[in-house]
Motif scaffolding. Structure first.
Motif, PDB file in Angstrom:
ATOM      1  N   PRO A  52       0.798  -1.240   0.000  1.00 51.49           N
ATOM      2  CA  PRO A  52       0.000   0.000   0.000  1.00 51.49           C
ATOM      3  C   PRO A  52       0.829   1.288   0.000  1.00 51.49           C
ATOM      4  O   PRO A  52       0.348   2.316  -0.426  1.00 51.49           O
ATOM      5  N   GLU A  53       2.005   1.290   0.499  1.00 54.05           N
ATOM      6  CA  GLU A  53       2.790   2.536   0.596  1.00 54.05           C
ATOM      7  C   GLU A  53       4.211   2.285   0.120  1.00 54.05           C
ATOM      8  O   GLU A  53       5.188   2.346   0.879  1.00 54.05           O
ATOM      9  N   PRO A  54       4.367   2.048  -1.144  1.00 51.86           N
ATOM     10  CA  PRO A  54       5.711   1.798  -1.666  1.00 51.86           C
ATOM     11  C   PRO A  54       6.520   3.080  -1.746  1.00 51.86           C
ATOM     12  O   PRO A  54       5.975   4.179  -1.772  1.00 51.86           O
ATOM     13  N   ILE A  55       7.813   2.950  -1.767  1.00 51.17           N
ATOM     14  CA  ILE A  55       8.752   4.056  -1.966  1.00 51.17           C
ATOM     15  C   ILE A  55       9.617   3.705  -3.160  1.00 51.17           C
ATOM     16  O   ILE A  55      10.129   2.582  -3.249  1.00 51.17           O
ATOM     17  N   VAL A  56       9.749   4.678  -4.083  1.00 47.23           N
ATOM     18  CA  VAL A  56      10.616   4.478  -5.244  1.00 47.23           C
ATOM     19  C   VAL A  56      11.828   5.373  -5.052  1.00 47.23           C
ATOM     20  O   VAL A  56      11.690   6.581  -4.830  1.00 47.23           O
ATOM     21  N   SER A  57      13.002   4.798  -5.127  1.00 44.97           N
ATOM     22  CA  SER A  57      14.226   5.577  -4.970  1.00 44.97           C
ATOM     23  C   SER A  57      15.142   5.333  -6.147  1.00 44.97           C
ATOM     24  O   SER A  57      15.170   4.244  -6.715  1.00 44.97           O
ATOM     25  N   PHE A  58      15.841   6.447  -6.498  1.00 40.31           N
ATOM     26  CA  PHE A  58      16.820   6.406  -7.570  1.00 40.31           C
ATOM     27  C   PHE A  58      18.187   6.671  -6.958  1.00 40.31           C
ATOM     28  O   PHE A  58      18.332   7.516  -6.065  1.00 40.31           O
ATOM     29  N   GLY A  59      19.207   5.994  -7.476  1.00 41.84           N
ATOM     30  CA  GLY A  59      20.547   6.256  -7.012  1.00 41.84           C
ATOM     31  C   GLY A  59      21.325   4.982  -6.821  1.00 41.84           C
ATOM     32  O   GLY A  59      20.814   3.879  -7.015  1.00 41.84           O
ATOM     33  N   HIS A  60      22.587   5.210  -6.423  1.00 46.94           N
ATOM     34  CA  HIS A  60      23.446   4.079  -6.123  1.00 46.94           C
ATOM     35  C   HIS A  60      24.605   4.589  -5.299  1.00 46.94           C
ATOM     36  O   HIS A  60      24.781   5.804  -5.126  1.00 46.94           O
ATOM     37  N   SER A  61      25.373   3.622  -4.726  1.00 46.14           N
ATOM     38  CA  SER A  61      26.546   3.958  -3.902  1.00 46.14           C
ATOM     39  C   SER A  61      26.177   4.824  -2.718  1.00 46.14           C
ATOM     40  O   SER A  61      26.875   5.784  -2.381  1.00 46.14           O
ATOM     41  N   GLY A  62      25.062   4.554  -2.113  1.00 45.68           N
ATOM     42  CA  GLY A  62      24.684   5.245  -0.890  1.00 45.68           C
ATOM     43  C   GLY A  62      24.012   6.586  -1.100  1.00 45.68           C
ATOM     44  O   GLY A  62      23.620   7.227  -0.134  1.00 45.68           O
ATOM     45  N   THR A  63      23.883   7.033  -2.334  1.00 48.30           N
ATOM     46  CA  THR A  63      23.204   8.306  -2.608  1.00 48.30           C
ATOM     47  C   THR A  63      21.904   7.987  -3.308  1.00 48.30           C
ATOM     48  O   THR A  63      21.909   7.498  -4.453  1.00 48.30           O
ATOM     49  N   PHE A  64      20.809   8.242  -2.621  1.00 52.45           N
ATOM     50  CA  PHE A  64      19.495   7.909  -3.148  1.00 52.45           C
ATOM     51  C   PHE A  64      18.590   9.141  -3.104  1.00 52.45           C
ATOM     52  O   PHE A  64      18.665   9.938  -2.167  1.00 52.45           O
ATOM     53  N   VAL A  65      17.729   9.214  -4.134  1.00 48.12           N
ATOM     54  CA  VAL A  65      16.743  10.287  -4.205  1.00 48.12           C
ATOM     55  C   VAL A  65      15.386   9.644  -4.354  1.00 48.12           C
ATOM     56  O   VAL A  65      15.192   8.775  -5.230  1.00 48.12           O
ATOM     57  N   THR A  66      14.470  10.043  -3.507  1.00 47.37           N
ATOM     58  CA  THR A  66      13.119   9.465  -3.534  1.00 47.37           C
ATOM     59  C   THR A  66      12.300  10.159  -4.606  1.00 47.37           C
ATOM     60  O   THR A  66      12.283  11.389  -4.722  1.00 47.37           O
ATOM     61  N   THR A  73      -0.250   0.372  -7.445  1.00 45.92           N
ATOM     62  CA  THR A  73      -1.022  -0.843  -7.150  1.00 45.92           C
ATOM     63  C   THR A  73      -0.026  -1.899  -6.688  1.00 45.92           C
ATOM     64  O   THR A  73       1.184  -1.626  -6.607  1.00 45.92           O
ATOM     65  N   GLU A  74      -0.522  -3.090  -6.472  1.00 43.46           N
ATOM     66  CA  GLU A  74       0.367  -4.169  -6.059  1.00 43.46           C
ATOM     67  C   GLU A  74       1.358  -4.519  -7.154  1.00 43.46           C
ATOM     68  O   GLU A  74       2.470  -4.952  -6.888  1.00 43.46           O
ATOM     69  N   GLU A  75       0.965  -4.227  -8.405  1.00 44.27           N
ATOM     70  CA  GLU A  75       1.811  -4.691  -9.499  1.00 44.27           C
ATOM     71  C   GLU A  75       2.358  -3.537 -10.352  1.00 44.27           C
ATOM     72  O   GLU A  75       3.105  -3.793 -11.305  1.00 44.27           O
ATOM     73  N   ALA A  76       1.971  -2.336 -10.083  1.00 47.41           N
ATOM     74  CA  ALA A  76       2.469  -1.212 -10.904  1.00 47.41           C
ATOM     75  C   ALA A  76       2.538   0.070 -10.082  1.00 47.41           C
ATOM     76  O   ALA A  76       1.687   0.301  -9.221  1.00 47.41           O
ATOM     77  N   ILE A  77       3.545   0.828 -10.390  1.00 40.93           N
ATOM     78  CA  ILE A  77       3.731   2.142  -9.733  1.00 40.93           C
ATOM     79  C   ILE A  77       4.039   3.181 -10.824  1.00 40.93           C
ATOM     80  O   ILE A  77       4.874   2.949 -11.701  1.00 40.93           O
ATOM     81  N   LYS A  78       3.315   4.334 -10.731  1.00 40.67           N
ATOM     82  CA  LYS A  78       3.648   5.475 -11.593  1.00 40.67           C
ATOM     83  C   LYS A  78       4.385   6.492 -10.737  1.00 40.67           C
ATOM     84  O   LYS A  78       3.882   6.936  -9.718  1.00 40.67           O
ATOM     85  N   ALA A  79       5.596   6.855 -11.183  1.00 46.60           N
ATOM     86  CA  ALA A  79       6.454   7.767 -10.403  1.00 46.60           C
ATOM     87  C   ALA A  79       7.071   8.810 -11.327  1.00 46.60           C
ATOM     88  O   ALA A  79       7.173   8.614 -12.540  1.00 46.60           O
ATOM     89  N   ILE A  80       7.482   9.925 -10.707  1.00 49.19           N
ATOM     90  CA  ILE A  80       8.126  11.034 -11.426  1.00 49.19           C
ATOM     91  C   ILE A  80       9.617  10.918 -11.219  1.00 49.19           C
ATOM     92  O   ILE A  80      10.093  10.823 -10.078  1.00 49.19           O
ATOM     93  N   VAL A  81      10.366  10.975 -12.357  1.00 52.67           N
ATOM     94  CA  VAL A  81      11.822  10.927 -12.259  1.00 52.67           C
ATOM     95  C   VAL A  81      12.269  12.126 -11.446  1.00 52.67           C
ATOM     96  O   VAL A  81      11.980  13.262 -11.797  1.00 52.67           O
ATOM     97  N   PRO A  82      12.980  11.903 -10.334  1.00 52.55           N
ATOM     98  CA  PRO A  82      13.351  13.024  -9.467  1.00 52.55           C
ATOM     99  C   PRO A  82      14.522  13.833 -10.032  1.00 52.55           C
ATOM    100  O   PRO A  82      15.216  13.405 -10.946  1.00 52.55           O
ATOM    101  N   ARG A  83      14.693  15.040  -9.464  1.00 51.34           N
ATOM    102  CA  ARG A  83      15.805  15.889  -9.858  1.00 51.34           C
ATOM    103  C   ARG A  83      17.070  15.337  -9.220  1.00 51.34           C
ATOM    104  O   ARG A  83      17.208  15.251  -8.014  1.00 51.34           O
ATOM    105  N   MET A  84      18.027  14.986 -10.074  1.00 49.54           N
ATOM    106  CA  MET A  84      19.291  14.425  -9.592  1.00 49.54           C
ATOM    107  C   MET A  84      20.295  14.477 -10.734  1.00 49.54           C
ATOM    108  O   MET A  84      19.961  14.912 -11.846  1.00 49.54           O
ATOM    109  N   THR A  85      21.452  13.992 -10.439  1.00 47.40           N
ATOM    110  CA  THR A  85      22.491  14.018 -11.456  1.00 47.40           C
ATOM    111  C   THR A  85      22.077  13.124 -12.609  1.00 47.40           C
ATOM    112  O   THR A  85      21.594  12.000 -12.420  1.00 47.40           O
ATOM    113  N   THR A  86      22.210  13.690 -13.813  1.00 45.41           N
ATOM    114  CA  THR A  86      21.831  12.921 -14.982  1.00 45.41           C
ATOM    115  C   THR A  86      22.853  11.822 -15.241  1.00 45.41           C
ATOM    116  O   THR A  86      24.001  11.852 -14.789  1.00 45.41           O
ATOM    117  N   GLY A  87      22.421  10.842 -16.029  1.00 44.73           N
ATOM    118  CA  GLY A  87      23.286   9.719 -16.389  1.00 44.73           C
ATOM    119  C   GLY A  87      22.722   8.400 -15.895  1.00 44.73           C
ATOM    120  O   GLY A  87      21.550   8.300 -15.502  1.00 44.73           O
TER     121      GLY A  87
END
Length: 599
Positions: A52-66, A73-87
């Motif tokens: 019911p309350e998933p969290i989507v995070s972007f990043g690696h090596s200890g640096t994450f942006v939510t 839903t249980e099988e799909a999440i729509k999320a907005i790409v957060p502002r972070m370093t491109t690449g």
């Protein structure tokens, strides 16, 4: 031994990792659609057990942006790409049950956006702040074709310096980043400012000088009316332009590059050209007060009669009261008004006149009831003429130069005075009013033809003088004046009154004048006689005889009487034979014949 230890460590790690990932039902992330996206773009994550309350995070090596989730839903999440370093990065789903395995994801830099440019104008060297989004990953910022110096930048703000080599005027700001480029408007120009206008009161068609700063490319308006750019010279600190014909009073504005406008603190007053429609009097003298009617008189600064300034008072925009000034000579002049709005002339000329002067007249003598021509200077609007103290009617005039007056019937000789409103002037010599001739003296009282006789009196000039019996008037003898005449006794003059007539048509006669003539052609009859007898003497001019002497003029005097043209003479006692002599004032005249005395 080593083999057992290795197995132990591997199991411990597996248990540890399993403790992090799995509690009861950890999420399973199977796919990202699409596998790459722009910051701010919505993506879809698919898998299982998202809870019911998933969290989507972007990043690696200890640096994450939510990321922001827009739907799940249980099988799909729509999320907005957060502002972070491109690449390249990773994306995970985290729930209360654990964390999914990461999937690779490529974050793309969006095209930059621009919300504000501050300031929107400036000269080279000006610091300009660009605000928007995705302004990081900068490649360059250009003003037109000139590259700007970047002072600092963030994703939402960039500070640049306007390049020195950029031309004045509107320029595009181009911001180029890894995600794309954008353009914005910028005016390479300083903010204009009017510091002064000169003059502050002017008329259409004259030059207006505007002083200030940053006026280059300025377009001038006066109370909203555009001035002619062909008649305008523009510099950065000064504009000179011609005030249009239909301008009205109001503020002056300068607009540069059609964007920036400055307005003068002072309004420009446009004085309209004056118009003179009427003048209260067509003539006048010094000191007269007149009224000018017209329009636009508020700005009149001078009133001229010809080229002579007059004192005046502005009563209203349509009326001026003016005092006629002293003008050097009489005549027609134009009344004009002038001011900053221009000049205007009266619709008709004004007659200025002075008091009459230099009065002369012709003829110098005139009889009553006849005309005299009076000339001089300033003979305008003559109201009265006098001969001596007698008013003289004006019969005709040539305005300004001549009057013709009638000599009154009761006039006597005197100076001529003419008057107008400006004053009066009197002739230096008198007019002789010819009256009936007057004779106060005749010298001598007797004389012979050809002799000079002097008459004294008055009104004798050019008079005709007749002796009794003369067929024509007596010839002039050298003096012909009113008070004295010299004449010659005519040959046919006879004893009697002298008659004098002059231009007055009236005659004057003197006491009898004795005309003396020589005795001639003496004869007598009888030619002999005795004492006591009577003889008759004949001859010429016997009426002038005063004595009759016998005996060759040496004897006794005979008594006589005049009988017509002869003498009757009684022969005296003691008479002797001889010629008979007759005596008058001219002398003694003796007969050629001899009188013989008988016993």
């Amino acid at each position: 031994m080593k083999s057992i230890l290795l197995r132990y460590v591997s199991f411990f790690l597996l248990i540890t990792i399993s403790g992090c990932r799995i509690k009861n039902s950890p999420p399973e992330l199977s796919n990202t659609l699409p596998p790459q996206g722009f910051i701010g773009q919505e993506i879809t994550l698919t898998g299982y057990q998202f809870g019911p309350e998933p969290i989507v995070s972007f990043g690696h090596s200890g640096t994450f942006v939510t990321a922001t989730i827009t739907n799940s839903t249980e099988e799909a999440i729509k999320a907005i790409v957060p502002r972070m370093t491109t690449g390249r990065t990773q994306v995970r789903v985290v729930t209360a049950e654990g964390t999914s395995d990461p999937l690779p994801f490529l974050i793309l830099q969006p095209a930059p956006t621009l919300t504000t440019v501050a300031p929107t104008n400036g000269l080279p060297g000006t610091s300009v702040v660009l605000k928007g989004d995705f302004l990081d990953q900068l490649k360059s910022v250009r003003f037109g074709q000139a590259t700007a110096i970047i002072r600092d930048s963030t994703a939402q703000q960039v500070t640049v310096i306007v390049p020195n080599n950029v031309p004045r005027g509107p320029q595009l700001i181009t911001v180029e980043t890894q995600g794309g480029s954008l353009t914005g408007d910028f005016l390479v120009a300083g903010t204009p400012q009017i510091t002064g206008i000169s003059p502050k009161r002017a008329r259409a068609g004259t030059e207006l000088v505007i002083q200030g700063v940053n006026l280059l490319d300025g377009v001038v308006r006066i109370n909203g009316q555009l001035t002619d750019r062909n008649q305008t010279r523009v510099q950065d600190t000064e504009i000179r332009t011609i005030i249009p014909a239909m301008s009205t009073s109001g503020p002056v504005s300068v607009t540069v590059f059609d964007r920036l406008t400055t307005i003068s603190a002072d309004s420009l007053y446009i004085a309209q050209a004056p118009v003179v429609t009427a003048i209260s009097s067509a003539e006048g003298i010094r000191g007269d007060r007149l009224t000018l009617a017209g329009q636009n008189f508020r700005d009149v600064s001078s009133v001229l009669f010809g080229n002579i300034a007059a004192s005046f008072q502005i009563i209203s925009n349509t009326q001026i009261d003016v005092t006629v000034p002293a003008i050097a000579q009489s005549g027609e002049v134009i009344v004009s008004v002038s001011g900053i709005g221009g000049n205007a002339n009266s619709p008709r000329s004004f007659l200025f006149y002075q008091a009459p002067s230099n009065i002369t007249f012709s003829p110098p003598r005139q009889v009553r009831g006849q005309e005299v021509s009076v000339t001089g200077q300033n003979l305008f609007r003559i109201t009265e003429a006098r001969i001596g103290d007698r008013p003289a009617p004006i019969s005709s005039r040539t305005e300004g130069s001549e009057l013709r007056i009638l000599v009154p019937n009761d006039a006597v000789s005197g100076t001529i005075t003419v008057t107008n409103r400006a004053g009066a002037n009197t002739s230096t010599r008198p007019l002789t009013v010819v009256q009936k001739p007057v004779v106060t003296d005749v010298t001598p009282r007797k004389g012979k033809p050809g002799d000079r006789v002097v008459l004294k009196g008055d009104f004798l000039l050019n008079a005709q003088i007749f002796f009794t019996g003369a067929a024509t008037f007596a010839p002039d003898a050298g003096k012909n004046e009113d008070t004295e005449r010299w004449i010659t006794i005519p040959n046919d003059a006879q004893t009697g009154p002298i008659r004098i007539t002059n231009a007055s048509g009236q005659d004057t006669s003197t006491e009898p004048f004795t005309v003396q003539r020589p005795i001639a052609n003496i004869d007598f009859t009888p030619k002999m006689g005795k004492a006591g007898s009577e003889i008759v003497i004949t001859g010429q001019n016997l009426t002038t005889v005063t004595k009759v002497i016998f005996g060759n003029g040496l004897g006794e005097l005979g008594t006589f009487v005049i009988d017509g043209n002869s003498l009757k003479v009684t022969v005296p006692a003691g008479v002797t034979t001889g010629s008979i002599c007759l005596v008058n004032d001219l002398g003694t005249y003796c007969s050629t014949a001899t009188f013989t005395v008988t016993k």
